[in-house]
Design a protein around this motif. Structure first.
Motif, PDB file in Angstrom:
ATOM      1  N   SER A  69       0.350  -1.080  -0.232  1.00  0.00           N
ATOM      2  CA  SER A  69       0.350   0.091   0.137  1.00  0.00           C
ATOM      3  C   SER A  69       0.457   1.350   0.481  1.00  0.00           C
ATOM      4  O   SER A  69       0.909   2.532   0.845  1.00  0.00           O
ATOM      5  CB  SER A  69      -0.988   0.458   1.064  1.00  0.00           C
ATOM      6  OG  SER A  69      -1.872  -0.737   1.462  1.00  0.00           O
ATOM      7  N   GLN A 127       0.550   4.039  -2.075  1.00  0.00           N
ATOM      8  CA  GLN A 127      -0.050   4.868  -1.616  1.00  0.00           C
ATOM      9  C   GLN A 127      -0.920   5.727  -0.390  1.00  0.00           C
ATOM     10  O   GLN A 127      -1.385   6.849  -0.801  1.00  0.00           O
ATOM     11  CB  GLN A 127      -1.218   4.840  -2.955  1.00  0.00           C
ATOM     12  CG  GLN A 127      -2.554   4.113  -2.109  1.00  0.00           C
ATOM     13  CD  GLN A 127      -2.341   1.934  -1.503  1.00  0.00           C
ATOM     14  OE1 GLN A 127      -1.145   1.581  -2.011  1.00  0.00           O
ATOM     15  NE2 GLN A 127      -3.337   1.627  -1.542  1.00  0.00           N
ATOM     16  N   LYS A 128      -0.512   4.629   0.404  1.00  0.00           N
ATOM     17  CA  LYS A 128      -1.231   5.761   1.408  1.00  0.00           C
ATOM     18  C   LYS A 128       0.166   5.794   2.436  1.00  0.00           C
ATOM     19  O   LYS A 128      -0.089   6.547   3.797  1.00  0.00           O
ATOM     20  CB  LYS A 128      -2.185   3.781   2.283  1.00  0.00           C
ATOM     21  CG  LYS A 128      -2.645   3.808   1.913  1.00  0.00           C
ATOM     22  CD  LYS A 128      -3.452   2.526   3.115  1.00  0.00           C
ATOM     23  CE  LYS A 128      -4.828   2.394   2.522  1.00  0.00           C
ATOM     24  NZ  LYS A 128      -5.157   1.468   3.018  1.00  0.00           N
ATOM     25  N   TYR A 172       3.906   9.351  -0.680  1.00  0.00           N
ATOM     26  CA  TYR A 172       3.017  10.001  -1.647  1.00  0.00           C
ATOM     27  C   TYR A 172       1.547  10.652  -1.449  1.00  0.00           C
ATOM     28  O   TYR A 172       1.403  11.319  -2.518  1.00  0.00           O
ATOM     29  CB  TYR A 172       2.315   8.239  -2.237  1.00  0.00           C
ATOM     30  CG  TYR A 172       1.621   8.519  -3.420  1.00  0.00           C
ATOM     31  CD1 TYR A 172       2.511   9.030  -4.366  1.00  0.00           C
ATOM     32  CD2 TYR A 172      -0.068   8.033  -3.369  1.00  0.00           C
ATOM     33  CE1 TYR A 172       1.613   8.621  -6.218  1.00  0.00           C
ATOM     34  CE2 TYR A 172      -0.528   8.161  -4.579  1.00  0.00           C
ATOM     35  CZ  TYR A 172       0.284   8.821  -5.676  1.00  0.00           C
ATOM     36  OH  TYR A 172      -0.474   8.365  -6.908  1.00  0.00           O
ATOM     37  N   ARG A 173       1.500  10.482  -0.447  1.00  0.00           N
ATOM     38  CA  ARG A 173       0.218  11.624   0.253  1.00  0.00           C
ATOM     39  C   ARG A 173       0.844  13.090  -0.342  1.00  0.00           C
ATOM     40  O   ARG A 173      -0.281  13.671  -0.344  1.00  0.00           O
ATOM     41  CB  ARG A 173      -0.103  11.392   1.887  1.00  0.00           C
ATOM     42  CG  ARG A 173      -0.968  10.182   1.959  1.00  0.00           C
ATOM     43  CD  ARG A 173      -1.759   9.805   3.304  1.00  0.00           C
ATOM     44  NE  ARG A 173      -2.000   8.927   3.985  1.00  0.00           N
ATOM     45  CZ  ARG A 173      -3.437   7.969   3.609  1.00  0.00           C
ATOM     46  NH1 ARG A 173      -3.937   9.284   2.939  1.00  0.00           N
ATOM     47  NH2 ARG A 173      -3.857   7.427   3.727  1.00  0.00           N
ATOM     48  N   SER A 176      -4.457  10.085  -2.465  1.00  0.00           N
ATOM     49  CA  SER A 176      -4.117   8.514  -2.573  1.00  0.00           C
ATOM     50  C   SER A 176      -4.001   6.985  -3.699  1.00  0.00           C
ATOM     51  O   SER A 176      -4.376   6.440  -2.563  1.00  0.00           O
ATOM     52  CB  SER A 176      -4.438   8.050  -0.572  1.00  0.00           C
ATOM     53  OG  SER A 176      -2.927   8.677   0.054  1.00  0.00           O
ATOM     54  N   ARG A 177      -4.370   7.726  -4.281  1.00  0.00           N
ATOM     55  CA  ARG A 177      -4.617   7.283  -5.689  1.00  0.00           C
ATOM     56  C   ARG A 177      -3.818   7.352  -7.291  1.00  0.00           C
ATOM     57  O   ARG A 177      -3.545   8.628  -6.539  1.00  0.00           O
ATOM     58  CB  ARG A 177      -6.344   7.149  -6.116  1.00  0.00           C
ATOM     59  CG  ARG A 177      -7.247   6.836  -4.877  1.00  0.00           C
ATOM     60  CD  ARG A 177      -8.627   7.241  -4.967  1.00  0.00           C
ATOM     61  NE  ARG A 177      -9.613   6.803  -4.551  1.00  0.00           N
ATOM     62  CZ  ARG A 177      -9.986   5.790  -3.920  1.00  0.00           C
ATOM     63  NH1 ARG A 177      -9.753   4.919  -5.518  1.00  0.00           N
ATOM     64  NH2 ARG A 177     -11.144   5.239  -3.562  1.00  0.00           N
TER      65      ARG A 177
END
Length: 214
Positions: free
Chosen positions: A38, A40-41, A45-46, A52-53
């Motif tokens: 994950s 993206q979380k 990345y945030r 977060s996608r």
């Protein structure tokens, strides 16, 4: 240009196709969406995309998420290879075809939805797979009828458009989940035609740097 994506993300797949069709080079930055990893979380990345996608696209000072917005930006900023036909009515038809996939099929089968079914609603894998197939089949039944009216070699006439960019990733997903496609000959024919084009081949999930090599 930078594109943050995941090899199996339908939305990132769309943007990769569009960039390829328009002849635009970009840095492909993988973001691992696998549950338990994950990326993206992650905080890093945030800081790039607060939602977060994937995908997330950068072009100089331009930084945008959401594949429809990215695709419209590419169409307006790099119009030399158009993804929409001439004429208001024809453009509406192409947008209709794309939206059928992008609004009515894909959101119901997104990773976050499947994870909610599994973890919050205690659905087993058989039920999740049945859910996934249901929405593809219902969408494809309508899409097949529409494509019989609009298609030439591709979804609309004889050049790839936004509609093909949405269709091909969804067909890839359908095959991944063993959705029977015999009832959709027009969809299958268009998918074959698209996947003979370099931009579609290069954008395919199996050809991405983060795709498993086994």
């Amino acid at each position: 240009m930078k594109l943050y994506g995941y090899y199996r993300s339908s939305a990132a797949y769309r943007v990769r196709i569009a960039l390829g069709l328009k002849g635009l080079t970009f840095d492909n930055i993988p973001v691992n969406l696998v549950p338990g990893v994950s990326e993206q979380k992650s905080d890093s990345y945030r800081a790039v995309n607060p939602q977060s996608r994937v995908p997330f696209y950068e072009d100089g000072a331009v930084a945008i998420s959401q594949s429809p917005a990215i695709l419209e930006y590419l169409e307006e900023t790099y119009p030399d290879v158009p993804l929409l036909p001439n004429g208001t009515a024809d453009r509406a038809v192409v947008r209709q075809l794309a939206s059928l996939v992008g609004c009515d099929i894909h959101p119901l089968n997104n990773l976050s939805v499947l994870q909610t079914l599994k973890h919050d609603l205690n659905a087993d894998q058989a039920a999740i797979d049945a859910w996934y197939r249901k929405w593809i089949i219902e969408g494809f039944e309508a899409l097949e009828v529409l494509l019989v009216k609009s298609a030439g070699k591709f979804c609309f006439g004889d050049a790839p458009t936004l509609a093909d960019i949405y269709l091909v990733p969804q067909v890839w997903n359908a095959r991944r989940f063993n959705v029977p496609l015999d009832a959709f000959p027009t969809i299958q024919r268009i998918d074959v035609a698209c996947n003979q084009i370099d931009a579609f081949i290069a954008a395919a999930p199996e050809n991405q740097p983060d795709a498993p090599q086994d």
